[in-house]
Design an enzyme around this catalytic site. Structure first.
Site, short mmCIF file in Angstrom:
data_model
loop_
_atom_site.label_atom_id
_atom_site.label_comp_id
_atom_site.label_asym_id
_atom_site.label_seq_id
_atom_site.Cartn_x
_atom_site.Cartn_y
_atom_site.Cartn_z
N LEU A 79 19.39 64.89 68.96
CA LEU A 79 18.76 64.06 69.98
C LEU A 79 19.65 63.85 71.20
CD1 LEU A 79 17.02 61.26 67.87
CD2 LEU A 79 15.93 63.18 69.04
N TYR A 112 30.30 57.10 71.44
CA TYR A 112 31.31 57.51 70.45
C TYR A 112 30.74 58.36 69.32
CZ TYR A 112 34.48 54.21 72.68
OH TYR A 112 35.27 53.56 73.59
N GLY A 113 29.57 58.94 69.50
CA GLY A 113 29.04 59.75 68.42
C GLY A 113 27.78 60.50 68.80
N VAL A 130 23.84 61.80 67.97
CA VAL A 130 22.64 61.21 67.38
C VAL A 130 21.66 62.33 67.04
CG1 VAL A 130 20.76 59.55 67.68
CG2 VAL A 130 22.97 59.16 68.82
N LYS A 185 23.15 58.01 63.97
CA LYS A 185 24.30 58.18 64.85
C LYS A 185 25.54 58.39 63.99
CE LYS A 185 26.83 55.78 68.54
NZ LYS A 185 26.82 54.59 69.43
N ASP A 224 27.79 48.69 79.19
CA ASP A 224 27.46 50.05 79.63
C ASP A 224 25.94 50.23 79.75
OD1 ASP A 224 27.93 52.60 80.56
OD2 ASP A 224 28.13 53.50 78.57
#
Length: 304
Positions: free
Chosen positions: A12, A17-18, A20, A35, A125
């Site tokens: 996706l 930090y990762g 998805v 995630k 953010d």
């Protein structure tokens, strides 16, 4: 929770930090987003950003905040099982052409953010890519990897947070003493982008970004932003006049422009809060805000 219950379907996107991915939950026969957050090195334990995100999402239960269903470990990585929201605002922002749709989406964003701020959480953010929209037309604030629980307003905080185009002037000038108002500046930039269908302030560097802000909103003086000149990275800028919001946002109502100006106040102490923004006349006059059902119908042909 058994890892085998989740079957990967497709990639996706990437969070702070990762990665998805879309998965199918075989126990409930529903789709979810997982995630995956990688540890720094084998044996170092869980990344602190993952712990922070898990803790915050477990506490923040709200219709406009992404829901954490489950957490499991696999290959020394931590996996967050999240509710699925099929599209991001930045993918469909061109569909927010009428005031009703823009108003409906903004109202949901502010409701989710007001709940966060009332529970002492800053997102840090906010941007269209971190605002997902579910199939039923609900905004979902997501990606809490840089979120912060506010325990002491005066305590110094990490700099370098927030994507450049949505970063508030106090952050650009290097302050470590900032608060929830930084999120409201980001919301103002998102609101402007929904109105005009393009990013509002597109700088290439921090210096370029602050110049873009000053050339648009006018160079602030001490009366506009008390204490600006003592911020760590402050530098004097040539005087620049404020542009006309009537010309910059010709399709927006007077109430929309007024709310936008209050979100983009230079002095964070004067910036409107999320809860105050929800009481602004923009939401009680003119076109009624679109419901979740209205938004779902508009987006139905664009959801992946």
């Amino acid at each position: 929770m058994e890892q085998s219950r989740y079957i990967r379907v497709r990639f996706l996107g990437k969070g702070t930090y990762g990665e998805v991915h879309l998965y199918t939950d075989t126990q409930t026969d529903t789709n979810v987003a997982i995630k995956t957050i990688k540890v720094l090195q084998e044996g170092e334990g869980i990344h602190f950003t993952a712990l922070r995100e898990i803790m915050i999402l477990q506490e923040l239960i709200h219709p406009n905040i992404i829901r954490l269903h489950d957490v499991f470990y696999k290959n020394s990585n931590i996996n967050l099982v999240l509710e699925l929201a099929e599209s991001a605002l930045n993918d469909v922002i061109h569909l927010t052409s009428d005031e009703s749709t823009t108003k409906g989406l903004l109202k949901q964003l502010l409701e989710g953010l007001a709940f966060m701020h009332e529970n002492s959480v800053m997102h840090r953010d906010l941007k269209p890519g971190n605002l997902l929209i579910s199939r039923n037309g609900q905004i979902k604030i997501t990606d809490f990897g840089t979120a912060k629980i506010v325990c002491d307003v005066e305590a110094p905080r990490t700099t370098g947070v927030c994507t450049l185009w949505y970063q508030s002037p106090e952050l650009l000038f290097g302050t470590k003493h900032y608060g929830k108002a930084m999120d409201m500046w980001s919301v103002g930039c998102i609101f402007a982008e929904m109105i005009n269908k393009e990013p509002f302030l597109k700088g290439n560097t921090s210096i370029d970004q602050i110049n873009k802000i000053f050339n648009t909103l006018g160079t602030p003086g001490e009366e506009d932003w008390k204490g600006m000149n003592i911020l760590p990275n402050y530098w004097p800028s040539p005087a620049s006049p404020r542009i006309s919001f009537v010309r910059a946002f010709p399709t927006a109502s007077n109430e929309a422009r007024d709310l936008l100006e209050k979100m983009l106040m230079y002095d964070p102490r004067q910036r409107i809060s999320a809860s105050q923004a929800l009481q602004h006349p923009y939401f009680s006059t003119g076109e009624p805000h679109a419901s979740c059902g209205d938004i779902a119908r508009i987006l139905s042909n664009y959801i992946r």
